[in-house]
Design a protein around this motif. Structure first.
Motif, PDB file in Angstrom:
ATOM      1  N   LYS A  11      -2.038  -3.377   0.615  1.00  6.82           N
ATOM      2  CA  LYS A  11      -3.108  -2.817  -0.204  1.00  6.82           C
ATOM      3  C   LYS A  11      -4.394  -2.824   0.603  1.00  6.82           C
ATOM      4  O   LYS A  11      -4.845  -3.873   1.081  1.00  6.82           O
ATOM      5  CB  LYS A  11      -3.307  -3.638  -1.486  1.00  6.82           C
ATOM      6  CG  LYS A  11      -4.423  -3.119  -2.385  1.00  6.82           C
ATOM      7  CD  LYS A  11      -4.136  -1.718  -2.921  1.00  6.82           C
ATOM      8  CE  LYS A  11      -5.239  -1.236  -3.871  1.00  6.82           C
ATOM      9  NZ  LYS A  11      -4.984   0.131  -4.371  1.00  6.82           N
ATOM     10  N   LYS A  12      -4.996  -1.635   0.736  1.00  4.90           N
ATOM     11  CA  LYS A  12      -6.249  -1.502   1.474  1.00  4.90           C
ATOM     12  C   LYS A  12      -7.339  -0.962   0.562  1.00  4.90           C
ATOM     13  O   LYS A  12      -7.097  -0.097  -0.277  1.00  4.90           O
ATOM     14  CB  LYS A  12      -6.067  -0.573   2.679  1.00  4.90           C
ATOM     15  CG  LYS A  12      -5.107  -1.110   3.731  1.00  4.90           C
ATOM     16  CD  LYS A  12      -5.082  -0.217   4.966  1.00  4.90           C
ATOM     17  CE  LYS A  12      -4.176  -0.807   6.047  1.00  4.90           C
ATOM     18  NZ  LYS A  12      -4.188   0.012   7.283  1.00  4.90           N
ATOM     19  N   TYR A  13      -8.522  -1.499   0.725  1.00  6.37           N
ATOM     20  CA  TYR A  13      -9.721  -1.004   0.052  1.00  6.37           C
ATOM     21  C   TYR A  13     -10.683  -0.556   1.143  1.00  6.37           C
ATOM     22  O   TYR A  13     -11.428  -1.364   1.689  1.00  6.37           O
ATOM     23  CB  TYR A  13     -10.359  -2.103  -0.797  1.00  6.37           C
ATOM     24  CG  TYR A  13      -9.461  -2.637  -1.897  1.00  6.37           C
ATOM     25  CD1 TYR A  13      -9.396  -2.013  -3.132  1.00  6.37           C
ATOM     26  CD2 TYR A  13      -8.686  -3.774  -1.676  1.00  6.37           C
ATOM     27  CE1 TYR A  13      -8.582  -2.509  -4.144  1.00  6.37           C
ATOM     28  CE2 TYR A  13      -7.874  -4.278  -2.688  1.00  6.37           C
ATOM     29  CZ  TYR A  13      -7.826  -3.643  -3.909  1.00  6.37           C
ATOM     30  OH  TYR A  13      -7.012  -4.145  -4.902  1.00  6.37           O
ATOM     31  N   GLY A  14     -10.613   0.719   1.495  1.00  9.42           N
ATOM     32  CA  GLY A  14     -11.408   1.193   2.621  1.00  9.42           C
ATOM     33  C   GLY A  14     -10.940   0.532   3.909  1.00  9.42           C
ATOM     34  O   GLY A  14      -9.763   0.600   4.272  1.00  9.42           O
ATOM     35  N   GLU A  15     -11.864  -0.145   4.581  1.00 13.53           N
ATOM     36  CA  GLU A  15     -11.532  -0.835   5.833  1.00 13.53           C
ATOM     37  C   GLU A  15     -10.943  -2.221   5.593  1.00 13.53           C
ATOM     38  O   GLU A  15     -10.445  -2.861   6.523  1.00 13.53           O
ATOM     39  CB  GLU A  15     -12.783  -0.962   6.705  1.00 13.53           C
ATOM     40  CG  GLU A  15     -13.379   0.369   7.145  1.00 13.53           C
ATOM     41  CD  GLU A  15     -12.395   1.168   7.993  1.00 13.53           C
ATOM     42  OE1 GLU A  15     -11.747   0.565   8.878  1.00 13.53           O
ATOM     43  OE2 GLU A  15     -12.273   2.386   7.763  1.00 13.53           O
ATOM     44  N   SER A  57       1.005   0.934   0.428  1.00 11.04           N
ATOM     45  CA  SER A  57       2.379   1.163   0.883  1.00 11.04           C
ATOM     46  C   SER A  57       3.223  -0.028   0.475  1.00 11.04           C
ATOM     47  O   SER A  57       2.708  -1.060   0.040  1.00 11.04           O
ATOM     48  CB  SER A  57       2.435   1.375   2.402  1.00 11.04           C
ATOM     49  OG  SER A  57       1.968   0.228   3.095  1.00 11.04           O
ATOM     50  N   GLY A  58       4.525   0.112   0.630  1.00  9.05           N
ATOM     51  CA  GLY A  58       5.439  -0.951   0.224  1.00  9.05           C
ATOM     52  C   GLY A  58       5.818  -0.802  -1.242  1.00  9.05           C
ATOM     53  O   GLY A  58       5.343   0.095  -1.945  1.00  9.05           O
ATOM     54  N   GLY A  59       6.704  -1.682  -1.697  1.00  8.26           N
ATOM     55  CA  GLY A  59       7.192  -1.575  -3.062  1.00  8.26           C
ATOM     56  C   GLY A  59       7.297  -2.919  -3.749  1.00  8.26           C
ATOM     57  O   GLY A  59       7.176  -3.975  -3.131  1.00  8.26           O
TER      58      GLY A  59
END
Length: 235
Positions: A11-15, A57-59
């Motif tokens: 999980k990404k929030y921007g950078e 990404s990922g599950g």
């Protein structure tokens, strides 16, 4: 069957990368603690597992259901205690529990009054939530996670804003619920709580699972989770 599975969860929030390829498994009937410092990725993990947000990404699967693709079905099988959330200020606790039951598609019968009595807010069931104290609101939020007796409960920092007496009562509730065969996924930065009530813990650091430990094995080795935790996060 595993109650909870994640596979390469990112999980990404921007950078900012909150989760970095997190893979873990929690078996049915475990009282699993996700242990880590603030900002390690614990809340992001729970938010994805409970269908509140989507991974980059990922599950993940919860009781065999993908919480991202089928959040309604997943939520019917679980209870959720978020770290920072209050009951709606314009509803009474009783009205809030009825709303939660409608969303989850369940019947509560007399369990609302039972949980209010257990946690000591029976006299506030029909008071507007905005008039409740911080601790009373936390009691209401704790009860809504368990009131429909789900197979799996996610709890994010369960003891926040509770006085010491209620904290001990809540820990007892969690252990008793688990001993009835239910699964509890507990997120906390409080090592002593994890050591006291969890059967197994995973240590998360910078969005990655860096270690998993059976709590009884750690204790039988004459060590403690504090030692294990410090070894991992300082490595």
């Amino acid at each position: 069957m595993n109650a909870v599975e994640t596979d390469g969860l990112t999980k990404k929030y921007g950078e900012l990368t909150a989760l970095d390829g997190l893979s873990l498994e929690v078996e049915e009937g475990e009282l699993f603690g996700l242990l880590g410092p603030n900002g390690a990725g614990k809340s992001s993990t729970i938010e994805i597992l409970t269908g509140q947000t989507k991974p980059t990404s990922g599950g993940a699967r919860v009781m065999g259901v993908d919480p991202v693709e089928n959040p309604v079905e997943a939520r019917r099988r679980m209870g959720v205690l978020p770290e920072r959330e209050d009951p709606p200020s314009f509803l009474t606790p009783r009205e809030y529990f009825d709303f939660v039951a409608d969303v989850r598609g369940v019947e509560l019968d007399g369990s609302i009054d039972e949980w209010a009595e257990r946690l000591g807010f029976s006299d506030k069931l029909d008071s507007i939530s905005m008039d409740l104290s911080r601790g009373q609101k936390q009691k209401v939020m704790f009860a809504q996670a368990f009131v429909h007796e789900p197979e799996l409960v996610f709890i994010d920092e369960p003891l926040t804003n509770l006085d010491p007496v209620v904290q001990e009562r809540v820990k007892g509730f969690i252990v008793d619920y688990n001993e009835k065969g239910n699964t509890v996924f507990l997120s906390t930065h409080d090592i002593t709580v994890a050591e006291e009530i969890c059967t197994r813990v995973g240590i998360i650091q910078d969005g990655r699972l860096v270690a998993e430990r059976d709590v009884d094995e750690v204790k039988s080795d004459g060590s403690s989770l504090i030692d294990e935790f410090l070894d991992e996060v300082e490595a």
